[in-house]
Structures are given as structure tokens and as C-alpha cells.
Design a protein around this motif. Structure first.
Motif, mmCIF file in Angstrom:
data_model
loop_
_atom_site.group_PDB
_atom_site.id
_atom_site.type_symbol
_atom_site.label_atom_id
_atom_site.label_comp_id
_atom_site.label_asym_id
_atom_site.label_seq_id
_atom_site.Cartn_x
_atom_site.Cartn_y
_atom_site.Cartn_z
ATOM 1 N N GLU A 117 6.475 19.599 14.129
ATOM 2 C CA GLU A 117 6.665 20.246 12.807
ATOM 3 C C GLU A 117 4.786 20.199 13.510
ATOM 4 O O GLU A 117 4.384 21.189 12.234
ATOM 5 C CB GLU A 117 6.245 19.024 12.173
ATOM 6 C CG GLU A 117 8.191 18.328 11.354
ATOM 7 C CD GLU A 117 8.417 17.090 10.566
ATOM 8 O OE1 GLU A 117 7.091 16.605 10.327
ATOM 9 O OE2 GLU A 117 9.317 17.489 10.870
ATOM 10 N N GLN A 118 4.154 19.534 14.038
ATOM 11 C CA GLN A 118 2.477 19.809 13.929
ATOM 12 C C GLN A 118 2.633 20.636 14.616
ATOM 13 O O GLN A 118 1.330 22.068 14.008
ATOM 14 C CB GLN A 118 1.788 19.155 14.931
ATOM 15 C CG GLN A 118 1.929 17.526 14.611
ATOM 16 C CD GLN A 118 1.217 16.930 15.042
ATOM 17 O OE1 GLN A 118 0.987 16.484 16.511
ATOM 18 N NE2 GLN A 118 1.133 14.963 14.804
ATOM 19 N N LEU A 119 3.558 21.846 15.399
ATOM 20 C CA LEU A 119 2.792 22.422 16.395
ATOM 21 C C LEU A 119 3.187 24.559 15.295
ATOM 22 O O LEU A 119 2.720 25.069 15.023
ATOM 23 C CB LEU A 119 4.014 23.137 17.773
ATOM 24 C CG LEU A 119 3.939 24.207 18.299
ATOM 25 C CD1 LEU A 119 2.543 24.580 18.737
ATOM 26 C CD2 LEU A 119 4.691 24.311 19.663
ATOM 27 N N GLN A 120 4.659 24.264 13.820
ATOM 28 C CA GLN A 120 4.680 24.631 13.036
ATOM 29 C C GLN A 120 4.032 25.007 11.747
ATOM 30 O O GLN A 120 3.192 25.850 11.309
ATOM 31 C CB GLN A 120 6.356 24.477 12.289
ATOM 32 C CG GLN A 120 7.204 24.661 13.425
ATOM 33 C CD GLN A 120 8.513 23.881 12.596
ATOM 34 O OE1 GLN A 120 8.634 23.187 11.368
ATOM 35 N NE2 GLN A 120 9.424 25.298 12.544
ATOM 36 N N GLN A 121 2.931 23.903 11.733
ATOM 37 C CA GLN A 121 2.045 23.833 10.766
ATOM 38 C C GLN A 121 0.654 24.345 11.012
ATOM 39 O O GLN A 121 -0.350 25.639 10.825
ATOM 40 C CB GLN A 121 1.744 22.612 10.507
ATOM 41 C CG GLN A 121 2.348 21.892 9.304
ATOM 42 C CD GLN A 121 2.026 20.310 9.680
ATOM 43 O OE1 GLN A 121 1.245 19.723 9.269
ATOM 44 N NE2 GLN A 121 2.977 19.277 8.556
ATOM 45 N N LEU A 122 0.364 24.317 12.945
ATOM 46 C CA LEU A 122 -0.579 25.225 13.370
ATOM 47 C C LEU A 122 -0.295 26.566 13.088
ATOM 48 O O LEU A 122 -1.062 27.950 13.251
ATOM 49 C CB LEU A 122 -1.176 24.225 15.106
ATOM 50 C CG LEU A 122 -1.397 25.295 15.706
ATOM 51 C CD1 LEU A 122 -3.711 25.511 15.200
ATOM 52 C CD2 LEU A 122 -1.801 24.790 17.129
ATOM 53 N N LEU A 123 1.506 27.208 13.822
ATOM 54 C CA LEU A 123 1.606 28.603 13.719
ATOM 55 C C LEU A 123 1.275 29.137 12.680
ATOM 56 O O LEU A 123 0.399 30.448 12.040
ATOM 57 C CB LEU A 123 3.040 28.475 14.417
ATOM 58 C CG LEU A 123 3.210 28.226 15.591
ATOM 59 C CD1 LEU A 123 4.355 28.435 16.110
ATOM 60 C CD2 LEU A 123 2.171 29.076 16.912
ATOM 61 N N GLN A 163 -2.393 30.176 11.986
ATOM 62 C CA GLN A 163 -3.397 30.951 12.267
ATOM 63 C C GLN A 163 -2.232 31.913 11.020
ATOM 64 O O GLN A 163 -3.428 33.048 11.829
ATOM 65 C CB GLN A 163 -2.247 30.316 13.981
ATOM 66 C CG GLN A 163 -3.418 29.158 14.496
ATOM 67 C CD GLN A 163 -2.789 28.916 16.500
ATOM 68 O OE1 GLN A 163 -1.895 29.603 16.692
ATOM 69 N NE2 GLN A 163 -3.885 28.402 16.612
ATOM 70 N N GLU A 164 -1.171 31.920 10.893
ATOM 71 C CA GLU A 164 -0.821 33.679 10.525
ATOM 72 C C GLU A 164 -1.546 33.967 9.804
ATOM 73 O O GLU A 164 -1.912 34.524 9.099
ATOM 74 C CB GLU A 164 0.896 32.522 10.596
ATOM 75 C CG GLU A 164 1.613 34.236 10.477
ATOM 76 C CD GLU A 164 2.923 34.558 9.843
ATOM 77 O OE1 GLU A 164 3.327 34.998 9.567
ATOM 78 O OE2 GLU A 164 3.877 33.229 10.041
ATOM 79 N N THR A 165 -1.767 32.828 8.544
ATOM 80 C CA THR A 165 -2.259 32.408 7.254
ATOM 81 C C THR A 165 -3.624 33.390 7.694
ATOM 82 O O THR A 165 -3.922 34.488 7.021
ATOM 83 C CB THR A 165 -2.616 31.566 6.640
ATOM 84 O OG1 THR A 165 -1.134 30.872 6.449
ATOM 85 C CG2 THR A 165 -2.511 31.421 5.027
ATOM 86 N N GLN A 166 -4.218 32.922 8.795
ATOM 87 C CA GLN A 166 -5.589 33.399 9.161
ATOM 88 C C GLN A 166 -5.805 34.541 9.126
ATOM 89 O O GLN A 166 -7.176 35.529 9.272
ATOM 90 C CB GLN A 166 -6.252 32.690 10.021
ATOM 91 C CG GLN A 166 -6.867 30.339 10.079
ATOM 92 C CD GLN A 166 -7.586 29.957 9.858
ATOM 93 O OE1 GLN A 166 -7.294 30.202 11.434
ATOM 94 N NE2 GLN A 166 -7.342 28.905 10.422
#
Length: 246
Positions: free
Chosen positions: A71-77, A80-83
Motif C-alpha cells: 500500500e505504501q508503494l502504491q501511494q508512492l507511485l 510520483q505519477e501526480t508529480q
């Protein structure tokens, strides 16, 4: 009765009693052994269940840890996609400013973003205006902002006064681009559907209109609005000319 017969009868009786005792004792011994076997079996089963529960607990802990990491990896991805999308949007914005392709004269409504705030029903907006023409003229004018929606089941359209905007918040003066920023305070119970932004025709300035769904421009609260300003952009107040830093 002869003495010999008496002794024979007593001996037979004694043998019978002895045999009955042995038979009864053997049944008791057999039952005792069966009970011990059952107790041992139960103990082994209890140990096996405890061992399986322990292994299951370890596996559950590992699974929970892996799920949390996933879940943390999904949030990070997602972050990053939003950025990445935001950087692409900013790059396209500045390319339109520095490399204008058209000959259209006047100010164009480039894009609008609306961000939630910590105050109930208050939103921070950022409106980008550009001049796509290669011939940079100084244009001055007024942007009209309305939010269309409903309240108490009835259609309603909010103007700048209804939104508690500051006086002159919609005035612009630019050669290249300008960012108009401010806050909208929506009335209690109002449900926004669309934002309508217009620039009236005046001289060489053609009429412009942007009609966009509220859900398309709304962004969640991520931080202070100043942290969202694109790199290299000059956030201007009404009446100032927006330029690119070089």
C-alpha cells in the motif's frame, strides 16, 4: 458330605472367585490403558493445533507487513505519477508561452485549478491567462467568474460577491501570462457543478469562455497554495504583468 467333596467344592469356588477378579481387573486395566492413549492423543493434537496457530500467526504478520508495504508503494507511485503529470502540465504551459504557435490576438484562458482548504466550504483557485500571439501586446481587462450548481434542490449560480471574492480580484494586465489567485467561500449547503469563466470582447480582445466541470479542476488539500506555484512562474496580483524569470 464327604470331606473330600467339601474341599473340591471350596477349591472350585475359590478358582471361580479368582477368575472373576482377574476378568474384572483386566477390563479395568484395559479401560485405564485406553484412557491414557486418549489423553496422549489429545495432548498431541493440542500441541499440533498450537503449533499451527503459531505458524498461522507468523504468516498473518508477514502478510500484513507485505500488504502495508504494498500500500505504501502504491501511494508512492501515485504521488510520483501526480508529480509527473503536474510537471508535464507546467512544461506544456511554459512552451505555449515561450513558443506561441498562433496569431490570435488577445488574452486566452489557459487553465484553472481549484484546491480544498482547511476551512469548510472555502477553496483556493488559480487561474492562468496567456497571450498566445507572437506579437506581444499589453492587454488589460476583467475576468468574470461564476460557479453554477444547486442549493436546497434548486439551481443556483454564484457571482463574485456571492463567493466573497476581493474587489478587483478578476482584473488582469499582461503581455505574456498572469496567474490570478484567490479564495472562494461557498454558501452552506451549496453543491457546485461547473465553473464558468468569461472575458468579454473589448477592442482587439476577443470574447473568451471556459466552462469546466467542478470535479475536473478540484484538487485535494496537499499543502499551502504557495507551494503549488509552478517553478519559474511569477504569481501576480490584479493589475500586474506576469513575466517569465530568466
Amino acid at each position: 458330605m464327604p470331606m473330600t467333596q467339601k474341599w473340591l467344592l471350596l477349591g472350585a469356588l475359590a478358582l471361580g472367585l479368582l477368575g472373576g477378579y482377574l476378568v474384572g481387573n483386566r477390563q479395568e486395566l484395559a479401560q485405564s490403558s485406553l484412557l491414557e492413549v486418549q489423553q496422549q492423543t489429545l495432548a498431541r493434537q493440542t500441541e499440533a493445533i498450537a503449533r499451527l496457530e503459531s505458524e498461522l500467526g507468523i504468516k498473518d504478520t508477514r502478510l500484513a507487513t507485505q500488504q502495508a508495504a504494498f500500500e505504501q508503494l502504491q501511494q508512492l507511485l501515485k504521488s510520483q505519477e501526480t508529480q509527473t503529470q503536474e510537471l508535464k502540465r507546467q512544461l506544456a504551459f511554459f512552451e505555449r508561452i515561450m513558443r506561441p504557435q498562433g496569431e490570435q490576438s488577445g488574452v486566452v484562458i489557459d487553465n484553472l485549478t481549484v484546491q480544498e482548504s482547511n476551512v469548510a466550504n472555502r477553496y483556493h483557485y488559480r487561474l492562468a491567462l496567456t497571450q498566445p500571439s507572437k506579437q506581444r501586446e499589453l492587454f488589460r481587462g476583467q475576468v468574470q467568474i461564476r460557479i453554477e450548481g444547486s442549493q436546497d434542490g434548486q439551481p443556483r449560480s454564484l457571482g463574485e460577491r456571492d463567493l466573497q471574492m476581493k474587489a478587483g480580484a478578476g482584473r488582469y494586465s499582461l503581455r505574456y501570462f498572469q496567474l490570478l489567485e484567490g479564495d472562494w467561500q461557498l454558501p452552506e449547503g451549496f453543491i457546485p457543478d461547473r465553473v464558468r469563466i468569461t472575458i468579454g470582447k473589448s477592442g482587439r480582445q476577443p470574447e473568451q469562455e471556459l466552462l469546466v466541470e467542478w470535479s475536473q479542476v478540484l484538487k485535494p488539500l496537499l499543502g499551502a497554495p504557495s507551494e503549488q506555484t509552478p517553478a519559474g512562474a511569477t504569481t501576480t496580483q490584479p493589475g500586474e504583468v506576469g513575466l517569465v524569470n530568466t
